[in-house]
Design an enzyme around this catalytic site. Structure first.
Site, PDB file in Angstrom:
ATOM      1  N   GLU A 162      30.074  72.412 123.868  1.00 28.56           N
ATOM      2  CA  GLU A 162      29.599  72.553 122.503  1.00 28.56           C
ATOM      3  C   GLU A 162      28.706  71.350 122.177  1.00 28.56           C
ATOM      4  OE1 GLU A 162      31.143  73.266 117.912  1.00 28.56           O
ATOM      5  OE2 GLU A 162      32.613  73.006 119.499  1.00 28.56           O
ATOM      6  N   GLU A 203      42.434  71.319 116.696  1.00 30.71           N
ATOM      7  CA  GLU A 203      41.938  72.044 117.868  1.00 30.71           C
ATOM      8  C   GLU A 203      42.784  73.281 118.155  1.00 30.71           C
ATOM      9  OE1 GLU A 203      39.098  71.129 118.625  1.00 30.71           O
ATOM     10  OE2 GLU A 203      39.151  69.151 117.707  1.00 30.71           O
TER      11      GLU A 203
END
Length: 877
Positions: A130, A312
């Site tokens: 990412e 997360e």
């Protein structure tokens, strides 16, 4: 890839230009032959034309830094004249409607210092994809709206890489046949059945140990939990596992979301540009947010681990199962997930204190961003590189927008809306509008005006005027948002304002919710026994600035009598700021010394109130930093601010010294150490009291510092004392710092704290000390954690040294930016945000810093990351 620095050579990506992809990738198979300098990657992609696309469209794949070996379609090799390779793309002009594409490439993980794609950290292979890192691994449609299932095969030398991990569930593993080329190799295969974008791909290979646990979901499924670390750190993973299990249970209970694979893994790496990454089933974490023991981690470290593990994990649904259509929708997953992790932490610890901490981060990072040249909407309109938009606006302000919607629609409808969102868009790439539509459907409310929060940059200011007439009270709220780059006009926003009226002995009215939708709203209250003080935006109900004409007595009324903990803290914090500003010649409080005495008396009452949590007392006692004052003044004069803060602390200490000594003694915790809220709050109050005592570091206070260092059984207390010594101009300083380093030199994360304390010191000669530390064995320019600890702390939070009048701090900083840019452009670009307030500097410093920014923009060969950031910062001059 480097780019020409001329503005007309830099291409921007625009939200308005979004188009769906011409092709989809139904399934992806990746085969890796891992080698530090020359890893082979075979990609086999099942590709099909999108349903609404005409045949004959070229296939365009992203790829950077790849050595292409072969291209095949349905097993047939393509000749070189059948495709085109550029620095950033593989283009195949003619492809079938449905086909299998194979590419073979070589990449160099060991040479990847940018830490984007597949790279190495301390001999371990790991990935960060990412936002656009997958293109550094193989040719692919590197965009979040292309979702595919994945099978991955990893082959590597077994002795160096006994552990081979990828997303999904394990399929098989074993030894490979011996050969001269690959002696002692083995393999592992993984399968992820859930479609995901390539930015969620992950691979890890290395010599790792792990700790393991189990979690049983509400439906009765058993999930294996593993945390992988370097072998010497295997004893520091228990808290991470505990936080993970609590996160999984909380998400089931609060949002009805259950985990969906057979295994969930976390891997700690030392070289990482971010805090952590939510790759499906294989989260890769900066080691700073995994490793913890009482001896090496502070209470704050434990809190961060708890919050980041939760963040997360929560991404498994708000980011993975439902991902974002394009990078302009980044706030869809990040803002929503920050809101979720904030709520989790509030439930695990103290809800009022957690709210204070969350808003403080917003004030410190996002409000300045919204007020300067880097201002951008929560959903940006354009970018040169998306890496530069992982910002406080997207994350923290994005979370506040979700919180406001919950306030507006109510808790029950909010939960119904999130259920609709997850169920409707499961396995899809969604948009902000998709999310808001679910809120509207669940509640029956029209949130059309509220959408402006996503499209308009800037922080609204609510001006407050009132009138008191013999028991009748009139309150008028007026909103206005200042122009921001590219957005001169700001229509009214839909703002939820929680309100109560407070008197000398407490609330005069119950809390109510006011919805400010027009430019102004007037409220009338009757039958009040005394003139009230309005308690507005209780719980920080909206990310706005309040412009109120409250005198010191009114503010002290709120500090002492309001029932809203957040507003009690915010009034104390803002009053302290205004008092310091007044000492610096920029405040509006007459006779500030007399006002400090009244302020100290109010703090004394709070310190002695046994009904209040120690953690809350610690927050309200904390003195604003020099950086806090820098962010709040119209003209930045670092020397005047530093002197004013010292004056304020000294007066406060004279009034509170006996109570501070008492707080230090009464809140010393008995073993065994626990990072839980109760003990952490006590240590927080004790060490905040000690910090204020160090306003005058005489022999008595230094003896407390020495005593705490010698008797500490945990890093929280030891670090608090050593860091305070690092800020003190005392002869003991050097010995204390040297002793701490000698004791902890083999603990990298602890040494990073040691670097930061010296970087934050505003003592004479601080810049020379920082320059010496650049050459110290503890520093490494290739390690983002160390860069942030030394250079980041100096530039972001040490205004006195960064803004030295002769410009030497700027010269040092910009030399480091140029040195770091070729190594890690993402980290270099983020460091530049330290200069976002340069227009508010006094003229001498302003001119020096402006020239440095202009010179950086003109530098040949800058990365896109640094060029975009420097251009935005310097724009307009």
């Amino acid at each position: 890839m480097k780019t020409d620095t001329a503005p007309d050579k830099v291409n921007k990506t625009w939200l308005k230009d979004y188009q769906q992809p011409d092709y989809g990738i139904r399934h992806t198979r990746l085969e890796f032959e891992l080698s530090p300098q020359k890893t082979k990657v075979l990609a086999r992609l099942q590709i099909g034309l999108a349903p609404d696309r005409a045949e004959g469209e070229p296939l365009i794949l992203d790829g950077e830094g790849l050595e292409l070996v072969a291209v095949r379609i349905d097993g047939q090799a393509l000749a070189e004249d059948q495709y085109e390779v550029t620095d950033t793309q593989l283009i195949i002009p003619r492809v079938p409607v449905s086909f299998t594409l194979e590419t073979e490439v070589f990449i160099n993980p060991a040479g990847n210092t940018a830490l984007s794609g597949l790279y190495m950290s301390n001999g371990m292979f790991c990935t960060q994809c990412e936002a656009e890192g997958f293109r550094h691994i193989t040719y692919y449609m590197d965009r979040p709206d292309v979702l595919s299932t994945y099978d991955v095969r990893i082959e590597a030398e077994k002795a160096a890489n006994p552990v081979l991990l990828a997303n999904g569930n394990p399929v098989q593993s074993g030894d490979l046949p011996e050969s001269d080329e690959r002696p002692g190799w083995h393999f592992a295969e993984w399968s992820d059945p859930h479609p995901k974008p390539c930015y969620l791909f992950a691979l890890v290979a290395g010599d790792l140990a792990h700790v393991e646990d189990q979690f049983q979901t509400k439906s009765g499924r058993d999930v294996t939990l593993r945390v992988f670390v370097q072998p010497e750190n295997v004893g520091k993973c228990d808290y991470t596992l505990d936080a993970l299990k609590r996160s999984m249970a909380w998400d089931e209970e609060t949002f009805g979301r259950e985990y969906d694979l057979d295994i969930f893994m976390i891997v700690a790496v030392d070289h990482f540009n971010f805090g952590a990454m939510e790759n499906k089933g294989l989260n890769i974490f900066n080691s700073a947010y995994v490793l913890a023991s009482p001896e090496t981690a502070t209470d704050m470290d434990y809190e961060l681990i708890e919050g980041i593990v939760a963040h997360e994990y929560f991404h498994n649904w708000s980011g993975n199962r439902v991902t974002c259509r394009d990078w302009f929708q980044l706030c869809l997953k990040e803002g929503f997930t920050v809101f979720r992790d904030q709520e989790f932490s509030a439930d695990q610890r103290s809800r009022p204190v957690q709210r204070i901490k969350d808003v403080r981060r917003l004030w410190q990072s996002q409000f300045p961003e919204d007020a300067g040249p880097l201002a951008h909407p929560v959903r940006p309109e354009s970018y040169i590189t998306i890496d530069n938009f992982y910002t406080a606006t997207v994350y923290n302000k994005g979370a506040e927008l979700v919180r406001m919607m919950k306030t507006l629609v109510g808790a029950d409808d909010f939960r119904r809306a999130t259920d609709i969102y997850f169920d409707r868009h499961d396995g899809e790439a969604a948009t902000v509008d998709d999310f808001v539509i679910c809120m509207e459907e669940a509640s029956g409310r029209d949130l059309g005006q509220f959408r402006r929060w996503y499209s308009d940059a800037g922080t609204p200011e609510i001006s407050v005027t009132d009138n008191w007439d013999n028991g009748n009270y009139t309150l008028t709220l007026t909103q206005k948002t200042a122009p921001t780059p590219g957005q001169p006009e700001k229509p009214a926003r839909h703002i939820p304002v929680k309100l109560a009226l407070v008197g000398t002995d407490g609330p005069l009215t119950d809390e109510e919710l006011i919805e400010l939708e027009g430019e102004a709203k007037t409220l009338t209250f009757s039958g009040l026994p005394e003139k009230p003080v309005p308690s507005l935006c209780r719980g920080f109900s909206a990310p706005v600035r309040l412009k109120q004409a409250l005198d010191v007595a009114d503010r002290l009324t709120l500090i002492q009598s309001d029932t809203d903990p957040f507003n009690r803290w915010s009034q104390a914090h803002l009053l302290a700021q205004d008092l310091i500003k007044s000492f610096a010649g920029q405040g509006k409080i007459d006779q500030p010394e007399e006002a400090v005495f009244a302020y100290a008396n109010a703090l004394g009452v709070i310190l002695q109130d046994e009904t209040l949590e120690p953690a809350f007392k610690a927050e309200i006692l904390r003195v604003p930093t020099e950086s806090d004052i820098v962010r709040s003044v119209e003209i930045i004069d670092p020397e005047a601010i530093g002197t004013a803060r010292k004056t304020f602390r000294s007066i406060l200490l004279k009034q509170l010294r006996p109570l501070l000594m008492q707080a230090w003694e009464a809140n010393r915790t008995a073993p065994p150490y626990s990072p839980a809220a109760e003990q952490a709050g006590q240590r927080g109050l004790k060490n905040t009291a000690l910090a204020l005592l160090m306003a005058e570091p005489d022999d008595e206070v230094m003896s407390l510092i020495q005593k705490q260092i010698e008797t500490a059984d945990n890093m929280t207390d030891e670090a608090a004392a050593v860091s305070l010594a690092a800020f003190a101009d005392r002869p003991e300083r050097e010995q204390i710092l040297a002793g701490f380093y000698a004791k902890w030199q083999h603990e990298t994360l602890v040494v990073n704290k040691w670097l930061a304390w010296q970087a934050l010191s505003g003592l004479p000669g601080a810049l020379a000390e920082i320059q010496r530390l650049m050459a110290h064995e503890a520093f490494d320019l290739r390690n983002p954690n160390k860069v942030r600890a030394l250079i980041g702390a100096f530039a972001m939070e040490n205004p006195g040294t960064f803004h030295l009048a002769d410009g030497s701090g700027y010269a040092f900083f910009f030399d480091r930016i140029r040195e770091l840019d070729p190594v890690n452009p993402q980290v270099a670009a983020r460091l530049l945000t330290a200069t976002e307030n340069w227009r508010r500097l006094e003229p001498g410093r302003r001119g020096k810093l402006s020239e440095k920014l202009k010179a950086l923009c003109a530098t040949e060969g800058l990365s896109k990351n640094v060029y975009e950031m420097a251009e935005r910062l310097a724009d307009g001059e």
